[in-house]
Design an enzyme around this catalytic site. Structure first.
Site, PDB file in Angstrom:
ATOM      1  N   SER A  67       0.825  -1.212   0.000  1.00 39.02           N
ATOM      2  CA  SER A  67       0.000   0.000   0.000  1.00 39.02           C
ATOM      3  C   SER A  67       0.862   1.265   0.000  1.00 39.02           C
ATOM      4  CB  SER A  67      -0.907   0.024   1.226  1.00 39.02           C
ATOM      5  OG  SER A  67      -1.782  -1.078   1.227  1.00 39.02           O
TER       6      SER A  67
HETATM    7  N1  SAH Z   1      -1.105  -4.413   3.897  1.00 42.64           N
HETATM    8  C1  SAH Z   1      -0.486  -4.810   2.664  1.00 42.64           C
HETATM    9  C2  SAH Z   1      -1.406  -4.565   1.488  1.00 42.64           C
HETATM   10  C3  SAH Z   1      -1.200  -5.571   0.406  1.00 42.64           C
HETATM   11  S1  SAH Z   1      -2.358  -5.537  -0.912  1.00 42.64           S
HETATM   12  C4  SAH Z   1       0.836  -4.075   2.465  1.00 42.64           C
HETATM   13  O1  SAH Z   1       1.004  -2.961   2.979  1.00 42.64           O
HETATM   14  O2  SAH Z   1       1.702  -4.611   1.793  1.00 42.64           O
HETATM   15  C5  SAH Z   1      -3.687  -6.523  -0.293  1.00 42.64           C
HETATM   16  C6  SAH Z   1      -3.418  -7.974  -0.010  1.00 42.64           C
HETATM   17  O3  SAH Z   1      -4.671  -8.590   0.298  1.00 42.64           O
HETATM   18  C7  SAH Z   1      -2.823  -8.783  -1.164  1.00 42.64           C
HETATM   19  O4  SAH Z   1      -1.627  -9.359  -0.754  1.00 42.64           O
HETATM   20  C8  SAH Z   1      -3.889  -9.849  -1.457  1.00 42.64           C
HETATM   21  O5  SAH Z   1      -3.349 -11.103  -1.846  1.00 42.64           O
HETATM   22  C9  SAH Z   1      -4.616  -9.944  -0.126  1.00 42.64           C
HETATM   23  N2  SAH Z   1      -5.965 -10.491  -0.168  1.00 42.64           N
HETATM   24  C10 SAH Z   1      -6.917 -10.336  -1.117  1.00 42.64           C
HETATM   25  N3  SAH Z   1      -8.040 -11.006  -0.787  1.00 42.64           N
HETATM   26  C11 SAH Z   1      -7.798 -11.600   0.424  1.00 42.64           C
HETATM   27  C12 SAH Z   1      -8.550 -12.459   1.286  1.00 42.64           C
HETATM   28  N4  SAH Z   1      -9.790 -12.845   0.998  1.00 42.64           N
HETATM   29  N5  SAH Z   1      -7.970 -12.884   2.435  1.00 42.64           N
HETATM   30  C13 SAH Z   1      -6.699 -12.506   2.757  1.00 42.64           C
HETATM   31  N6  SAH Z   1      -5.933 -11.712   1.980  1.00 42.64           N
HETATM   32  C14 SAH Z   1      -6.464 -11.271   0.827  1.00 42.64           C
END
Ligand code: SAH
Length: 217
Positions: A67
């Site tokens: 993010s």
């Molecule tokens: N907090 C993270 C954001 C990553 S993007 C950071 O700062 O790096 C969002 C993430 O949510 C992705 O890695 C994606 O694979 C995950 N995601 C999507 N759907 C999901 C679900 N149902 N359960 C768990 N994770 C999920």
């Protein structure tokens, strides 16, 4: 190399923090401290090292992104983190937001549905003294074994607010969740006032990768 933290990196972090401070929505100084303590470049592939401290989102593998720093700061602000809070995170991704919350004194429980990212973050955590509970699984299910939580943060765009997650939030607890289908979501802050009453506030549009059901390999 990637896990070396130099004066140059620290200087770049100070600059990023100065940027974040210009945003008057961010007032919790513990967030700025955490951004200084957690080297964001540890969470990015080598190719992005130089840009680790710009206010941008980046690919972290498996088609997912880390993010934007301002989004991490904003969601952390909205959660009103206190030391000892038990926080459930949906979407571990790079693990950066996880570490920011740990540094702020939260006990973090985080779920990621992409195996590749889950395994990568487990290794990155060896470079920190934190001990979040990381789980490979579907965030729609939450973590019933460890519920209820003081706070819940969803870091992927949810088509709607999952009732399972509301159920796993304590009365008086706060959930921050981007809600919407398509490329854009509305950031919502939900305060669970009683078992049946929610207070919902909205905070403008954001762009997250979608929250998908079930696990991917
Ligand atoms: N907090 C993270 C954001 C990553 S993007 C950071 O700062 O790096 C969002 C993430 O949510 C992705 O890695 C994606 O694979 C995950 N995601 C999507 N759907 C999901 C679900 N149902 N359960 C768990 N994770 C999920």
């Amino acid at each position: 190399m990637q896990f070396q933290d130099t004066f140059k990196h620290k200087g770049m972090r100070r600059q990023l923090i100065d940027e974040l401070k210009k945003d008057e929505r961010i007032t919790n100084s513990a967030i700025f401290d955490a951004f200084y303590e957690i080297p964001r470049h540890f969470f990015l592939d080598r190719a992005f090292l130089e840009q680790a401290y710009s206010n941008k989102a980046f690919q972290i593998g498996a088609g997912q992104t880390i993010s934007h720093p301002i989004t991490v700061a904003f969601q952390s602000q909205m959660l009103e983190i206190k030391r000892g809070d038990r926080v459930l995170e949906i979407g571990t991704g790079s693990g950066f937001q996880t570490c920011i919350l740990c540094q702020m004194g939260a006990k973090v429980y985080s779920i990621e549905r992409q195996k590749e990212l889950f395994l990568k973050v487990k290794k990155i955590m060896d470079h920190f003294r934190f001990n979040p509970k990381l789980q490979f699984g579907d965030g729609y299910k939450g973590m019933p074994i460890d519920a209820p939580f003081d706070k819940i943060i969803v870091t992927c765009g949810a088509p709607e607010v999952p009732q399972t997650l509301i159920d796993q939030l304590k009365v008086g607890g706060i959930m921050i969740i981007p809600v919407g289908e398509g490329g854009e979501q509305i950031m919502k802050r939900i305060i669970k006032k009683t078992e049946t009453e929610l207070d919902v506030q909205e905070f403008g549009t954001f762009k997250f990768v979608p929250m998908l059901e079930r696990t991917a390999k």
